[in-house]
Design a protein around this motif. Sequence first.
Motif, PDB file in Angstrom:
ATOM      1  N   UNK A   1       0.853  -1.197   0.000  1.00 50.99           N
ATOM      2  CA  UNK A   1       0.000   0.000   0.000  1.00 50.99           C
ATOM      3  C   UNK A   1       0.886   1.244   0.000  1.00 50.99           C
ATOM      4  N   UNK A   2       1.907   1.218   0.866  1.00 52.37           N
ATOM      5  CA  UNK A   2       2.823   2.355   0.951  1.00 52.37           C
ATOM      6  C   UNK A   2       3.621   2.556  -0.337  1.00 52.37           C
ATOM      7  N   UNK A   3       4.065   1.467  -0.954  1.00 52.00           N
ATOM      8  CA  UNK A   3       4.867   1.555  -2.178  1.00 52.00           C
ATOM      9  C   UNK A   3       4.069   2.251  -3.287  1.00 52.00           C
ATOM     10  N   UNK A   4       2.815   1.847  -3.442  1.00 53.73           N
ATOM     11  CA  UNK A   4       1.978   2.444  -4.492  1.00 53.73           C
ATOM     12  C   UNK A   4       1.798   3.935  -4.272  1.00 53.73           C
ATOM     13  N   UNK A   5       1.497   4.303  -3.037  1.00 52.73           N
ATOM     14  CA  UNK A   5       1.278   5.731  -2.756  1.00 52.73           C
ATOM     15  C   UNK A   5       2.572   6.527  -2.885  1.00 52.73           C
ATOM     16  N   UNK A   6       3.705   5.899  -2.546  1.00 55.26           N
ATOM     17  CA  UNK A   6       4.993   6.577  -2.768  1.00 55.26           C
ATOM     18  C   UNK A   6       5.155   6.947  -4.235  1.00 55.26           C
ATOM     19  N   UNK A   7       4.817   5.987  -5.130  1.00 51.13           N
ATOM     20  CA  UNK A   7       4.954   6.280  -6.564  1.00 51.13           C
ATOM     21  C   UNK A   7       4.093   7.483  -6.944  1.00 51.13           C
ATOM     22  N   UNK A   8       2.845   7.469  -6.517  1.00 52.86           N
ATOM     23  CA  UNK A   8       1.950   8.599  -6.829  1.00 52.86           C
ATOM     24  C   UNK A   8       2.530   9.919  -6.321  1.00 52.86           C
ATOM     25  N   UNK A   9       3.085   9.893  -5.111  1.00 48.17           N
ATOM     26  CA  UNK A   9       3.477  11.147  -4.464  1.00 48.17           C
ATOM     27  C   UNK A   9       4.887  11.591  -4.844  1.00 48.17           C
ATOM     28  N   UNK A  10       5.696  10.656  -5.348  1.00 47.45           N
ATOM     29  CA  UNK A  10       7.074  11.016  -5.682  1.00 47.45           C
ATOM     30  C   UNK A  10       7.293  11.276  -7.169  1.00 47.45           C
ATOM     31  N   UNK A  11       6.375  10.822  -8.012  1.00 48.09           N
ATOM     32  CA  UNK A  11       6.451  11.213  -9.419  1.00 48.09           C
ATOM     33  C   UNK A  11       5.883  12.631  -9.494  1.00 48.09           C
ATOM     34  N   UNK A  12       6.723  13.571  -9.909  1.00 49.63           N
ATOM     35  CA  UNK A  12       6.329  14.986  -9.820  1.00 49.63           C
ATOM     36  C   UNK A  12       5.247  15.375 -10.808  1.00 49.63           C
ATOM     37  N   UNK A  13       5.310  14.788 -12.010  1.00 52.47           N
ATOM     38  CA  UNK A  13       4.421  15.242 -13.075  1.00 52.47           C
ATOM     39  C   UNK A  13       3.250  14.271 -13.245  1.00 52.47           C
ATOM     40  N   UNK A  14       2.035  14.685 -12.872  1.00 47.28           N
ATOM     41  CA  UNK A  14       0.879  13.784 -13.045  1.00 47.28           C
ATOM     42  C   UNK A  14       0.585  13.482 -14.515  1.00 47.28           C
ATOM     43  N   UNK A  15       1.323  14.092 -15.410  1.00 45.09           N
ATOM     44  CA  UNK A  15       1.222  13.753 -16.826  1.00 45.09           C
ATOM     45  C   UNK A  15       1.968  12.475 -17.169  1.00 45.09           C
ATOM     46  N   UNK A  16       2.658  11.902 -16.160  1.00 45.01           N
ATOM     47  CA  UNK A  16       3.427  10.679 -16.425  1.00 45.01           C
ATOM     48  C   UNK A  16       2.941   9.484 -15.634  1.00 45.01           C
ATOM     49  N   UNK A  17       1.856   9.641 -14.898  1.00 45.81           N
ATOM     50  CA  UNK A  17       1.428   8.545 -14.027  1.00 45.81           C
ATOM     51  C   UNK A  17      -0.097   8.425 -14.067  1.00 45.81           C
ATOM     52  N   UNK A  18      -0.564   7.184 -14.173  1.00 48.70           N
ATOM     53  CA  UNK A  18      -2.006   6.935 -14.270  1.00 48.70           C
ATOM     54  C   UNK A  18      -2.492   6.197 -13.034  1.00 48.70           C
ATOM     55  N   UNK A  19      -3.747   6.466 -12.696  1.00 50.05           N
ATOM     56  CA  UNK A  19      -4.373   5.771 -11.572  1.00 50.05           C
ATOM     57  C   UNK A  19      -4.920   4.422 -12.038  1.00 50.05           C
ATOM     58  N   UNK A  20      -4.381   3.350 -11.446  1.00 49.65           N
ATOM     59  CA  UNK A  20      -4.973   2.019 -11.640  1.00 49.65           C
ATOM     60  C   UNK A  20      -4.785   1.232 -10.347  1.00 49.65           C
ATOM     61  N   UNK A  21      -5.580   0.180 -10.223  1.00 41.17           N
ATOM     62  CA  UNK A  21      -5.315  -0.827  -9.194  1.00 41.17           C
ATOM     63  C   UNK A  21      -4.993  -2.155  -9.883  1.00 41.17           C
ATOM     64  N   UNK A  22      -4.703  -2.061 -11.211  1.00 32.89           N
ATOM     65  CA  UNK A  22      -4.565  -3.282 -11.993  1.00 32.89           C
ATOM     66  C   UNK A  22      -5.776  -4.169 -11.690  1.00 32.89           C
ATOM     67  N   UNK A  23      -6.919  -3.557 -11.657  1.00 35.00           N
ATOM     68  CA  UNK A  23      -8.150  -4.208 -11.190  1.00 35.00           C
ATOM     69  C   UNK A  23      -8.363  -5.550 -11.883  1.00 35.00           C
ATOM     70  N   UNK A  24      -8.634  -6.626 -11.148  1.00 32.83           N
ATOM     71  CA  UNK A  24      -8.773  -6.666  -9.690  1.00 32.83           C
ATOM     72  C   UNK A  24      -7.512  -7.091  -8.941  1.00 32.83           C
ATOM     73  N   UNK A  25      -6.341  -7.033  -9.591  1.00 37.10           N
ATOM     74  CA  UNK A  25      -5.146  -7.640  -8.988  1.00 37.10           C
ATOM     75  C   UNK A  25      -4.722  -7.023  -7.666  1.00 37.10           C
ATOM     76  N   UNK A  26      -4.676  -5.697  -7.589  1.00 40.04           N
ATOM     77  CA  UNK A  26      -4.283  -5.062  -6.330  1.00 40.04           C
ATOM     78  C   UNK A  26      -5.508  -4.569  -5.572  1.00 40.04           C
ATOM     79  N   UNK A  27      -6.668  -4.720  -6.203  1.00 32.99           N
ATOM     80  CA  UNK A  27      -7.927  -4.293  -5.605  1.00 32.99           C
ATOM     81  C   UNK A  27      -8.905  -3.978  -6.714  1.00 32.99           C
TER      82      UNK A  27
END
Lengths: 271, 571
Positions: free
Chosen positions: B365-391
Amino acid sequence: MSEIILTPKEQPQVPLEANTITPDSFAGKNIDEISNIAIWNGNKQFRLSEFFDVQGESAENPSEIKIIIDGDIYNTKRIGQSMTAGEITVKGNANMYVGAEMDGGKITVEGNVGSWAGQDMKGGELTVLGNAGDYVGSAYRGDWRGMSGGLITIHGNVGNEIAEYMLGGKMVIKGNVAIMPGIHMNGGLLIIEGNVVARTGGEMKGGTIVVKGVIDEFLAGFKYLGVERNIEVEGEIIEGAFYKFKGDLATKGASGIVYAAVAGNGHIVPK
Amino acid sequence: MEHIIKNGIVYDPLNEVNGEQMDICIKDGKIVDSVSEDANVTDASGQIIMPGGVDPHTHIAGAKVNVGRMIRPEDSKKDAESLAGIKRAGSGFSVPSTFMTGYRYAKMGYTTAMEAAMPPLLARHTHEEFVDTPIIDHAAYPLFGNNWFVMDYLKEGDLDKCAAYVSWLLKSTKGYTIKIVNPAGTEAWAWGGNVHGINDPAPYFDVTGADIIKGLAEVNEMLGLPHPIHLHCNDLGHPGNYETTLASFDIPKGIKVNPKHGSREAVLYATHVQFHSYGGTNWRDFVSEAPKIADYVNKNDHIVIDVGQVTLDETTTMTADGPMEYDLHTLNGLKWANCDVELETGSGVVPFLYSPRAPVPSAQWGVGLELFLLVNDPGKICLTTDSPNAGPFTRYPRVMAWLMSNRYRTDMIENKIHKWAQRKTSIATLDREYSLYEIAQISRSTPAKVLGLSDTKGHLGVGADADISIFNFNPETQDPSADYMAVEEALSNASYVFKDGEIVVKDGAVVNIGIHGRTYWVNSLYDAELEKQVEAEVEKVFKQYYSVNFANYPVQDEYLPRSNPVNGVME
Ligand SMILES: [Zn+2]
């Protein structure tokens, strides 16, 4: 205790789904309101009074309610499903899923019941004076988390795969059992007073099975530990001499225990 | 049919609209400049307006999804909905039935969702399920990373033939992109093994994961595909895998981006990177290496990632990474399904409990949120949960609320989850909070752009498809950071959703299924002569090895009720 008497009319050809026949759903309703409780038959909803005469007196609290089903309801399923308190007595046979998911209270069926009695039971007491079908006290299809508490007592014989994936609680079978009692069992106590056809405790990882009768065929995955007398299981002493086994070692890390009465079971002990 | 949505507070990143109050006009399913007096009026005062959500990576249709449904009756039992109005009955918490999948995406304001793994041989089944998935636009990603033809052509070094084959297969399966899963590894699994890292060759074919990534990345640009190669790296879920991940990211660097449709800048899309950001050598000394991964993404412009955020639910894992699923089964001891798809790929399905009280899921859970919060440009990161793999995808609103509220995360870290979240990751030290604009980026504009669909998707400018979500949360009076439960609730139950200009959701309930969703697929012609030659070669192999007739392989147009080809190179 307030008694509510349901006298069955003719049983329909398609089974009734009676999960609304519980002290929990009757509590706080008067007899008129209880008569109007919805009940499914096939893909249609009916009023309870279309299948039962309803009499007696209700109460505010489910623990103060006793439901008496005064007759045979061989084609009615899910009596007492998910009930948490109070009592139900069936003065005849009942169909599948009696006391499924029950969490408290007491159900007594004087006749026979279908399969899946006490499925996923969490607490309370379920007693059947006649026979029961397959999967007594088993998990929901596909689930690996079964009965976790409560007490099931079947006075007659039962079918296959009882106590499947059992986690806790206690089940007593006074009659005979078909194949695979306690399959995938992980906890709890299963006492079989009669005989077992085969595969007791297949792939069990935990819990205890006591067989007082004869096991026709036993599985190879159990390690023989010796004879014990007047065994103590879950705080209760069971008298007699028993062969003790640990298994099913076909499963990694298994530490289930099977006791089989010395009398009649010499053939399952390694020579 | 004309419509005007008045007074909403609009977040439309592709048009740089950040929380401005404005009206949106709709005519004939498209967003237009103005409408007549007769237009239907929807009042969105004090409410958020965003484009319809775009899910670039989910598992909602096809063979393994259905295996998930079949082996998990208990997942169906715990979440069932009865017939209601125009809605059909359905069931499934982590693997919902097709109809419920469409309704549930729509309810959250999502109007496009991409099935991320389609075995070519089972394309027909995938499209059949799309037919029964209402409302959402969709596409499917055929699996190429362990395909015998691809590996053969790459072994021979014949990129032209490989490109011709890929072009033919995309058309034949009505597929959208080049999906690569554990390249060389799933083929090795057919022999009972796996590969480790990118330099371990597949048995017999003698090509490595690195060769496959490189070759297919080049083929992707030779064909001018709208989306870059879509990569599920090797070594998924293994402590220490971040080195493989970084090495994989580097492979396509330097290849010239060449989309014939859309305006992506990336030549690599790396998926569920959360599962690929682990350090250490085993689960005891495991640590998060998400900061190193995020740093790479920050410093490089050839890559876009999605996260695969763990939601801490009981769910069902399913992937073409057969060996990984077998590992998972040996780890959790639960039931499993695995299959080999002749000559093409394989897959596995295992239920999984991400318990918040358990160390590893909390750290993930922490690793995923780190990626969201440490990638500076939201133009380079997409929201997924690899549904249903991680949720399940139904948790997207919760993930969004975690991102917008440090308070929400702190409450999780301090009161709800295992201390490994703090001990093994840096999540407790990160206080960045996403704005609603940034949420609209990771769930709308960024996925639309990297998919090559941002001409009509992921924005609210004139000419866009009128896919619009409205949420009852007033950013002028409410603060998502403080009122995180309210924002989660609002995002879970859109007050209105428009799909192709029709209201399909009102007050969190599906009220209309509208017209059928589009099926996007890539139509390209690399070299007509060569494609014919390759087709003849494929046909020969079919006679020898496949269990179906060649003529029965391609998916015919009848399977696509609303076919929407997107062109790649056309000779
Ligand atoms: Zn995936």
